[in-house]
Design a protein around this motif. Structure first.
Motif, PDB file in Angstrom:
ATOM      1  N   ARG A 153       0.804  -1.225   0.000  1.00 58.81           N
ATOM      2  CA  ARG A 153       0.000   0.000   0.000  1.00 58.81           C
ATOM      3  C   ARG A 153       0.845   1.288   0.000  1.00 58.81           C
ATOM      4  NH1 ARG A 153      -5.643   0.266   1.899  1.00 58.81           N
ATOM      5  NH2 ARG A 153      -6.287   2.420   2.259  1.00 58.81           N
ATOM      6  N   PRO A 154       1.904   1.388   0.821  1.00 61.45           N
ATOM      7  CA  PRO A 154       2.686   2.634   0.825  1.00 61.45           C
ATOM      8  C   PRO A 154       3.349   2.948  -0.517  1.00 61.45           C
ATOM      9  CG  PRO A 154       3.174   1.306   2.763  1.00 61.45           C
ATOM     10  CD  PRO A 154       2.396   0.436   1.835  1.00 61.45           C
ATOM     11  N   ARG A 155       3.430   1.943  -1.394  1.00 63.32           N
ATOM     12  CA  ARG A 155       4.069   2.171  -2.692  1.00 63.32           C
ATOM     13  C   ARG A 155       3.042   2.221  -3.822  1.00 63.32           C
ATOM     14  NH1 ARG A 155       7.713  -0.376   0.504  1.00 63.32           N
ATOM     15  NH2 ARG A 155       6.876  -2.469   0.252  1.00 63.32           N
ATOM     16  N   THR A 156       1.802   2.549  -3.465  1.00 64.59           N
ATOM     17  CA  THR A 156       0.733   2.745  -4.449  1.00 64.59           C
ATOM     18  C   THR A 156       0.068   4.090  -4.193  1.00 64.59           C
ATOM     19  OG1 THR A 156      -1.108   1.857  -3.140  1.00 64.59           O
ATOM     20  CG2 THR A 156       0.280   0.252  -4.315  1.00 64.59           C
ATOM     21  N   GLU A 187      -5.950   6.372   4.865  1.00 65.17           N
ATOM     22  CA  GLU A 187      -5.720   5.654   6.115  1.00 65.17           C
ATOM     23  C   GLU A 187      -6.913   4.761   6.416  1.00 65.17           C
ATOM     24  OE1 GLU A 187      -4.722   6.604  10.822  1.00 65.17           O
ATOM     25  OE2 GLU A 187      -4.537   8.170   9.280  1.00 65.17           O
ATOM     26  N   MET A 188      -6.673   3.475   6.634  1.00 71.05           N
ATOM     27  CA  MET A 188      -7.761   2.538   6.885  1.00 71.05           C
ATOM     28  C   MET A 188      -8.418   2.809   8.234  1.00 71.05           C
ATOM     29  SD  MET A 188      -6.599  -1.199   5.394  1.00 71.05           S
ATOM     30  CE  MET A 188      -4.821  -1.060   5.634  1.00 71.05           C
ATOM     31  N   SER A 207      -5.049  -6.900   1.874  1.00 74.50           N
ATOM     32  CA  SER A 207      -5.532  -6.289   0.624  1.00 74.50           C
ATOM     33  C   SER A 207      -5.084  -4.830   0.608  1.00 74.50           C
ATOM     34  CB  SER A 207      -7.061  -6.376   0.553  1.00 74.50           C
ATOM     35  OG  SER A 207      -7.542  -5.628  -0.538  1.00 74.50           O
ATOM     36  N   GLN A 208      -4.179  -4.497  -0.295  1.00 72.77           N
ATOM     37  CA  GLN A 208      -3.550  -3.170  -0.288  1.00 72.77           C
ATOM     38  C   GLN A 208      -4.496  -2.060  -0.753  1.00 72.77           C
ATOM     39  OE1 GLN A 208      -0.820  -3.288   1.285  1.00 72.77           O
ATOM     40  NE2 GLN A 208      -0.649  -5.519   1.183  1.00 72.77           N
ATOM     41  N   THR A 209      -5.594  -2.416  -1.414  1.00 71.95           N
ATOM     42  CA  THR A 209      -6.548  -1.406  -1.885  1.00 71.95           C
ATOM     43  C   THR A 209      -7.770  -1.316  -0.984  1.00 71.95           C
ATOM     44  OG1 THR A 209      -7.505  -3.079  -3.365  1.00 71.95           O
ATOM     45  CG2 THR A 209      -5.864  -1.586  -4.313  1.00 71.95           C
ATOM     46  N   ASN A 210      -7.687  -1.904   0.206  1.00 68.57           N
ATOM     47  CA  ASN A 210      -8.852  -1.992   1.086  1.00 68.57           C
ATOM     48  C   ASN A 210      -9.341  -0.610   1.538  1.00 68.57           C
ATOM     49  OD1 ASN A 210     -10.792  -3.428   2.465  1.00 68.57           O
ATOM     50  ND2 ASN A 210      -9.572  -3.640   4.322  1.00 68.57           N
ATOM     51  N   SER A 211     -10.657  -0.413   1.480  1.00 73.20           N
ATOM     52  CA  SER A 211     -11.298   0.804   1.975  1.00 73.20           C
ATOM     53  C   SER A 211     -12.784   0.523   2.121  1.00 73.20           C
ATOM     54  CB  SER A 211     -11.065   1.987   1.033  1.00 73.20           C
ATOM     55  OG  SER A 211     -11.712   1.772  -0.211  1.00 73.20           O
ATOM     56  N   CYS A 212     -13.499   1.444   2.742  1.00 73.31           N
ATOM     57  CA  CYS A 212     -14.940   1.292   2.929  1.00 73.31           C
ATOM     58  C   CYS A 212     -15.545   2.688   3.057  1.00 73.31           C
ATOM     59  CB  CYS A 212     -15.229   0.425   4.158  1.00 73.31           C
ATOM     60  SG  CYS A 212     -15.007   1.308   5.733  1.00 73.31           S
TER      61      CYS A 212
END
Length: 710
Positions: free
Chosen positions: A145-148, A154-155, A173-178
């Motif tokens: 995640r830090p390299r995308t 911030e989750m 999951s590096q693209t995780n969000s809600c």
């Protein structure tokens, strides 16, 4: 107890591989650790030899759905007693040696979440380890995640809990969000603040009113409108400067069955993780303005909603939409919110963006399926690039960088045994296209730390891509080798099918629009013999005059004049296509032409013009597409009508003039003549193969994107 180091190479980052390893290690009751590295996935486990062999076998036999393992090694290492098994931080040092994961369409689990009662219901950016953006948001490797471009999000506590839960599909999951830590939708250029629900409603309302909406997807903006409103489509064509080129449709799965006839191979492509546009045959009498969507053609490009946002919008709209690249014709796709208003503001009535940045823009990929059920790429981009093609073998030990041609530009990198092919980058006929090409190349080279020993470029001295290759070679002190265009086409087919060391000779039929030949002429209708590692040209379409430069490719009537200009039976047809001054000037140019062409693409153009299908084309391949459509309709009605009675000439060449004379002498319908033209080319290939006594034939070149000919 012994410690073992396991190294897994391939497409193993951004696909849920570490969580998979973690769960499997827990199942086998192994202690150790797993991490991403620049060269793949690294595992250390404490185990007996029997246990590690069983563990490794399971890793290889049942990897995550979208993973590709190219190599797995297991060696004994210095013993370390681990108390448990854990996922640890990825080391940053080392040279990248892995397959980059492309952007993936929404998976079935996330699709189900969108409409069921859970905290992500109707959330437009839901993803998991099996789906979502990957390549388009990657800054550096390894993939974390830090390299995308997700680094700024911030989750929330609930997402963090999922991220660290081994039983959850969002584990790491590096693209995780809600919705509580959301990627946010915006209306670009509108000072008013809207909720996501309001933006969805605003978009659907605009479609219903016949308006055009630009929407930011995974790879860039798409221009959309209601596919059932002819006026909306006509307005989109006018503002986009795209008068004739077919437009793609986006619709839900159940709607595809309503509007189109599909075969299993087409259904698999539509529903795959790559989610390309697939050319489909429309059913008769459907409620779609096909003449506005795909003028003169019998196939329409269709894709399913591949992101949660598109799924939500189409569910609310309940109908198909036009979904075409967010650009003005000839320009690269727009992908930055800041530039969307400037570039698309005069085309779109509403522009829907979001605050997740795209680093690498990509157009949608396009595929068609032939009669055998085999897919043919018409454009290779989102969902596929820059993935290694299974079966490609490394050509040489050194690292290579290959520049493509100026049309349908791409580049390729061979690095440490892996092959990377860029996304479709358009035509290099404008500054913005060239800038986009160079930016994409710089990004991928930086991502891979690619240091090519040799640069390969097209033989054409005036191609922008060739000039860029020499500029880069001079700047970095790298040797540049130029490769003949059609020999490169042939070599690609040989490599992809593992025929470079074939014990039998192979005939290469390479047909396209143009390529600079080794004799200084413009090639395009070539037949090569490959034998014992060498290829030589054994046949070609007979040369005809090449005049008017690039105008020849844009005006099929000029190809007709070039090929049939001295045939008395063609004069009446040709003069109708010109004003008297034009006829005189074109005749002079033809007679004075110092350059000759063997282009099969121009022969298709000429026949299309003489049959009254296309005299001036507004997009590349228009004349040939209309000719193929007419021929396919005749094929579906009459079947194999047989070729014209034409033989190779005395030198074994494809007789350009005789082909044209046969088409002109035929008094049957346009469709029947178009079909016989196609069948004649097939028969001429048979004759070349018989003459050369070769049974293995390889085909390539733009003309071989013609599904009927294939």
């Amino acid at each position: 107890m012994t410690s073992w180091g396991i190294h897994i190479e391939g497409r193993v980052q951004g696909v849920g591989f570490r969580p998979f390893v973690y769960r499997l290690a827990r199942e086998y009751q192994l202690c150790g650790q797993v991490s991403n590295g620049p060269d793949g996935v690294r595992i250390i486990v404490n185990a007996s030899q029997a246990a590690v062999e069983a563990f490794t076998q399971q890793l290889q036999s049942q990897p995550p759905p979208v993973a590709i393992i190219t190599q797995i090694t297991c060696v004994e290492v210095d013993h370390v007693a681990y108390p448990n098994f854990s996922i640890v931080e990825s080391p940053l040092s080392g040279t990248p040696k892995l397959l980059l994961t492309p952007d993936l369409a929404m998976c079935s689990s996330c699709r189900e979440e969108l409409s069921s009662e859970n905290r992500r219901k109707s959330y437009a950016f839901t993803t998991c380890t099996n789906c979502g953006p990957r390549y388009s948001i990657s800054k550096t490797l390894p993939y974390d995640r830090p390299r995308t471009t997700m680094d700024k999000f911030e989750m929330c506590p609930a997402c963090l809990k999922e991220y660290h839960d081994p039983t959850n599909r969002r584990h790491f999951s590096q693209t995780n969000s809600c919705p509580d830590c959301a990627v946010e939708l915006t209306v670009v250029g509108d000072a008013e603040q809207y909720t996501s629900a309001e933006i969805l409603e605003k978009t659907v309302s605009a479609w219903r009113k016949g308006e055009i909406v630009a929407i930011k997807g995974i790879g860039g903006f798409l221009l959309t409108c209601d596919a059932r409103q002819p006026n909306a489509i006509s307005r989109l064509r006018e503002l986009k400067h795209r008068p004739d080129k077919p437009l793609a449709l986006m619709m839900r799965t159940n709607e595809v069955a309503t509007f189109f006839t599909t075969r299993p191979a087409e259904e698999r492509l539509l529903a795959g993780i790559e989610a390309p546009i697939v050319l489909l045959a429309p059913k008769k009498g459907i409620n779609l303005p096909l003449t506005q969507i795909a003028p003169g053609l019998d196939r329409v490009g269709v894709m399913l909603p591949y992101t949660p946002l598109f799924q939500l919008l189409l569910a609310a709209f309940s109908g198909p939409i036009i979904a075409t690249s967010g650009n003005v014709s000839g320009e690269p796709i727009v992908y930055e919110d800041e530039k969307a208003m400037e570039k698309l503001g005069r085309v779109a009535d509403v522009i829907v963006g979001n605050n997740r940045s795209i680093l690498l823009p990509q157009d949608d990929s396009v595929q068609a399926v032939d009669q055998r059920g085999t897919s043919v790429f018409l454009r290779r981009s989102r969902g596929y690039a820059p993935v290694y093609l299974p079966g490609i073998k490394q050509l040489a030990s050194e690292n290579l960088l290959a520049f493509g041609a100026d049309l349908k530009a791409t580049f390729g990198i061979q690095q440490h045994g892996n092959t990377y092919l860029s996304q479709y980058l358009g035509d290099l006929n404008s500054y913005t296209s060239q800038f986009h090409y160079q930016r994409s190349l710089t990004h991928l080279r930086t991502l891979l730390q690619a240091r090519p020993k040799t640069i390969l470029a097209d033989l054409h001295p005036n191609y922008v891509s060739t000039q860029l290759a020499y500029e880069l070679g001079a700047a970095d002190g790298i040797e540049v080798q130029q490769i003949q265009h059609h020999e490169a086409h042939f070599a690609a087919v040989l490599l992809e099918n593992d025929l470079l060391h074939s014990p039998q000779d192979v005939l290469g039929v390479i047909w396209d629009g143009t390529g600079f030949g080794t004799d200084g002429q413009m090639w395009g209708g070539e037949c090569f013999r490959f034998s014992e590692g060498e290829m030589r040209r054994v046949s070609q379409l007979n040369y005809f005059p090449h005049f008017a430069g690039d105008k020849l490719a844009k005006e099929p009537r000029l190809s007709a004049i070039a090929i049939a200009g001295d045939l008395p039976e063609a004069e009446a047809l040709l003069t109708e296509k010109c004003t008297p001054p034009e006829w005189k000037i074109f005749g002079q140019l033809r007679r004075r032409a110092s350059l000759s062409s063997s282009s099969m693409g121009r022969l298709f153009d000429a026949v299309s013009s003489l049959l009254g299908l296309c005299d001036t084309q507004s997009y590349e391949g228009m004349a040939a597409s209309l000719l193929m459509t007419a021929a396919r309709k005749a094929w579906n009605t009459y079947g194999d009508l047989g070729a014209y009675d034409i033989s190779l000439d005395a030198k074994g060449q494809l007789p350009t003039t005789a082909i044209m004379q046969a088409v002109l002498a035929d008094t049957d319908t346009v469709g029947v003549r178009a079909l016989r033209f196609h069948l004649t080319l097939v028969d001429l290939v048979r004759q070349v193969a018989d003459q050369q006594q070769i049974g293995a034939i390889a085909f390539s070149g733009g003309v071989l994107q013609n599904i009927l000919l294939v």
